[in-house]
Design an enzyme around this catalytic site. Sequence first.
Site, PDB file in Angstrom:
ATOM      1  N   ARG A   2      49.814  43.338  12.502  1.00  0.00           N
ATOM      2  CA  ARG A   2      49.155  42.831  13.716  1.00  0.00           C
ATOM      3  C   ARG A   2      50.043  43.031  14.958  1.00  0.00           C
ATOM      4  NH1 ARG A   2      47.637  36.881  12.651  1.00  0.00           N
ATOM      5  NH2 ARG A   2      49.398  37.023  11.235  1.00  0.00           N
ATOM      6  N   GLU A  17      42.219  19.082  10.992  1.00  0.00           N
ATOM      7  CA  GLU A  17      42.324  20.310  10.193  1.00  0.00           C
ATOM      8  C   GLU A  17      43.703  20.968  10.158  1.00  0.00           C
ATOM      9  OE1 GLU A  17      39.041  23.042  11.021  1.00  0.00           O
ATOM     10  OE2 GLU A  17      37.698  21.397  11.549  1.00  0.00           O
ATOM     11  N   TRP A  35      31.415  35.238   6.618  1.00  0.00           N
ATOM     12  CA  TRP A  35      32.783  35.508   7.050  1.00  0.00           C
ATOM     13  C   TRP A  35      33.680  35.932   5.885  1.00  0.00           C
ATOM     14  CZ3 TRP A  35      33.747  31.246  11.342  1.00  0.00           C
ATOM     15  CH2 TRP A  35      32.940  31.567  12.440  1.00  0.00           C
ATOM     16  N   ASP A  78      29.877  23.010   9.137  1.00  0.00           N
ATOM     17  CA  ASP A  78      29.874  24.034  10.183  1.00  0.00           C
ATOM     18  C   ASP A  78      29.081  25.256   9.759  1.00  0.00           C
ATOM     19  OD1 ASP A  78      31.542  22.803  12.106  1.00  0.00           O
ATOM     20  OD2 ASP A  78      33.331  23.337  10.957  1.00  0.00           O
ATOM     21  N   CYS A  87      28.417  28.276  17.173  1.00  0.00           N
ATOM     22  CA  CYS A  87      28.979  28.781  18.428  1.00  0.00           C
ATOM     23  C   CYS A  87      28.649  30.246  18.631  1.00  0.00           C
ATOM     24  CB  CYS A  87      30.474  28.537  18.500  1.00  0.00           C
ATOM     25  SG  CYS A  87      31.390  28.872  17.012  1.00  0.00           S
ATOM     26  N   HIS A 146      37.838  28.315  24.889  1.00  0.00           N
ATOM     27  CA  HIS A 146      38.480  29.632  24.807  1.00  0.00           C
ATOM     28  C   HIS A 146      39.390  29.895  25.999  1.00  0.00           C
ATOM     29  CE1 HIS A 146      35.246  30.074  21.860  1.00  0.00           C
ATOM     30  NE2 HIS A 146      36.093  30.882  21.264  1.00  0.00           N
TER      31      HIS A 146
HETATM   32  N1  GLN Z   1      35.447  22.822  12.529  1.00  0.00           N
HETATM   33  C1  GLN Z   1      35.894  24.086  13.005  1.00  0.00           C
HETATM   34  C2  GLN Z   1      37.001  23.889  14.022  1.00  0.00           C
HETATM   35  O1  GLN Z   1      36.935  22.993  14.772  1.00  0.00           O
HETATM   36  C3  GLN Z   1      34.777  24.884  13.619  1.00  0.00           C
HETATM   37  C4  GLN Z   1      35.242  26.229  14.092  1.00  0.00           C
HETATM   38  C5  GLN Z   1      34.128  27.167  14.545  1.00  0.00           C
HETATM   39  O2  GLN Z   1      33.060  26.783  14.851  1.00  0.00           O
HETATM   40  N2  GLN Z   1      34.374  28.427  14.592  1.00  0.00           N
HETATM   41  O3  GLN Z   1      37.941  24.644  14.090  1.00  0.00           O
HETATM   42 ZN    ZN Z   2      32.564  26.819  17.092  1.00  0.00          ZN
END
Ligand code: GLN
Ligand code: ZN
Length: 746
Positions: free
Chosen positions: A5, A476, A553, A591, A635, A686
């Site tokens: 990377r 998380e 994914w 999610d 999203c 973002h």
């Molecule tokens: N629960 C995930 C986070 O908050 C959701 C991430 C996502 O929607 N891509 O990171």
């Molecule tokens: Zn998201």
Amino acid sequence: MGARRELKWALEGYWKGDISRAQLEAVGAELRQRHWADQADFDWVPVGDFSFYDHVLDMSVTLGCWPERARAMRGDDLDRSFCLARGQSAPGASAPIAAAEMTKWFNTNYHYIVPEFDAGTTFELNAARLEAQMAEARAQGIRAKPVIIGPITYLALGKACDGTDPLTLLPRLLPVYAELLQSLAAAGAQWVQVDEPLLVTELSAEWQHAYNVAYHALKSAPVKLLLTTYFGRLLDNAYLAANLPVAGLHIDAIEGRDDVAPLLGLMPPHKVLSLGVVDGRNVWKTDLQATLDWLEPLAQRLGSRLWLAPTCSLLHVPLDLTAERQLDPEVRAWLAFAVQKLDELRVLRQALRQGRTAVRPALEANAAAVQARRASGRLRHPQVQAALAALQAKGIAKRSPYAQRAARQAAALGLPLLPTTTIGSFPQTPEIRQVRRQFKAGLIDAATYRSGMQAEIARCVREQEALGLDVLVHGEPERSDMVEFFAERLEGFAVTEAGWVQSYGSRCVKPPILFGDVRRAQPMTVEWIAYAQSLTSKPVKGMLTGPVTLLNWSFVRDDQPRSVTCKQLALAIREEVLDLERAGVRVIQIDEPALREGLPLRRAQWPQALQWAVESFRVACSGVRDETQIHTHMCYSEFNDIIEAIAALDADVITLECARSRMELLEVFDRFAYPNAIGPGVYDIHSPNVPTVEQMVELLRQALRRLPLARLWVNPDCGLKTRHWPEVVAALRHMVAAAQQLRLEL
Ligand code: GLN
Ligand code: ZN
């Protein structure tokens, strides 16, 4: 991005000001050189597809298509494009401007920067980047085939903020394309690859006509055009694609195998047919013998008019399998990454040119691997098969109607109006990453790792309580990635060490490999969520990745329908949901950010695909009590056309990305009279910009024009893992204040 990377690190270093522009450019040049060298023996090597950020944004720069707000920016093209993409300044550029929208590239997990159009949009050629890369390739003795996005696909990828029909811009765009093709010819190109993947989607008569207009206008260009499609079938566009006045046509001959026979009849006899026979979207070895069985008669018939290639750009697969040292050896033998895919092409080429005997050892090894995979005992698990059969027989247990659940949840949770929450992750600090790395490397034991993570969770809960959020999360910290975390814990998945693919800009993901029946052997998240809940009296949201997102994914098995694989994932997640509930977790988020992007490119196939996607989600939350509140999150999606499916998920609360598209998105929820609660993101995660209280109040006011107060939640766009603590705390403080201000006013 490079084997390690390199591009990511260089970009992030440059944005931080740690490395110079010259150093960044040197990394780019080195990567191009290396990747061209990997293909040096090929007849044509793609050039110009390298991008520092995004190839669609590069195309906008080439066409001089800058949005108005970017025109006044200082800095050269690259710095300005970074600025536009990221909504913040690059070292050589001026002050931040609003970031451009990003969206998914067809049905992949790659995000491109959406070109912005309006009635006044004009185009002006800027071929500097392509010319420089052509010169660079020539200096390295590479037979360069420049790659550009075709005019019609380019227009379709963009968005007009004033309602302008992009096709009305075509007359202004075509002269610039004509000039571009001339400069590529002057730079030594004989062939130009013109990507028009839009041709695998349903086209109205207007768009079909536009194809004819465009390619007739470019007919006299002093180069040969290879019209290139991928990701799907041409179907009813086959006649159009076959007859546009270009020298060659490339198609995805894996997705579009059945297009080939009709195309042979439709294509004029001089045209080159380039067949994508090695899958650029998946990681399984190609069955070379079967491919040859199919190709040999075609090669006879077409002779030198037959070209071979991967189906699409190799952007969507990991670079090199030899970088994997820990991969399960049985599974590893079934795989081919980008570099290995080039080798597969070489074998196919040689077999067609010199006969199969010329490559017998390679063909035999390939056949053995393909056969071993088919015969492996790792593909089926009796328990999973039994659970699937039971689901088939009994159907999905229904939940009570939303109104009944909502009342029970209101009583159980006691939340205020405009409840505040976050999407799940909190900043992944260097310390978290270090503890995780040390644990993976065996430098610390499980107990030390656990207490490290618990300390993070405790910090996260403390911060959220101090901020006054209503529904908390554990943050998380233990997850490097929302898909990989589950893949590491579920049977049937393998994870890679270095299998990175670009998601957007410098961000990469490492999709796991789903090779066999999916089975949850033990709880995956309960200990962390239960720990977080033990620290607070506020509800802590359990956080799971949904079955459709796990599917979309990952690189998934191709030996059974995706719908079946998805149901297996759903059953595994369901077990976790029920365990969380048993552990006293009152709110559970499943999610599904990838619900839409995995849909087929043809809308006619959507109803069926959406049906099993929705069913899978419902399987995952079937059997929970009415009091348990189920959230979902999505999203970077257009929701307009899947609103019915979103409603059919019947999640109690859905949180959405919204801040970049200024609540426009809610219009459809309003129009459809979406019945459950919604949390439209009020803060664009973002970007490091901290929105003001007023900005968020304004967004919420806009949302309230569309949604009833009782069903509106207040939250950021998405997870906060890529942000830093100070900006997160500042932004969430403003967010909570915005909710409080509105509660007082209303
Ligand atoms: N629960 C995930 C986070 O908050 C959701 C991430 C996502 O929607 N891509 O990171
Ligand atoms: Zn998201």
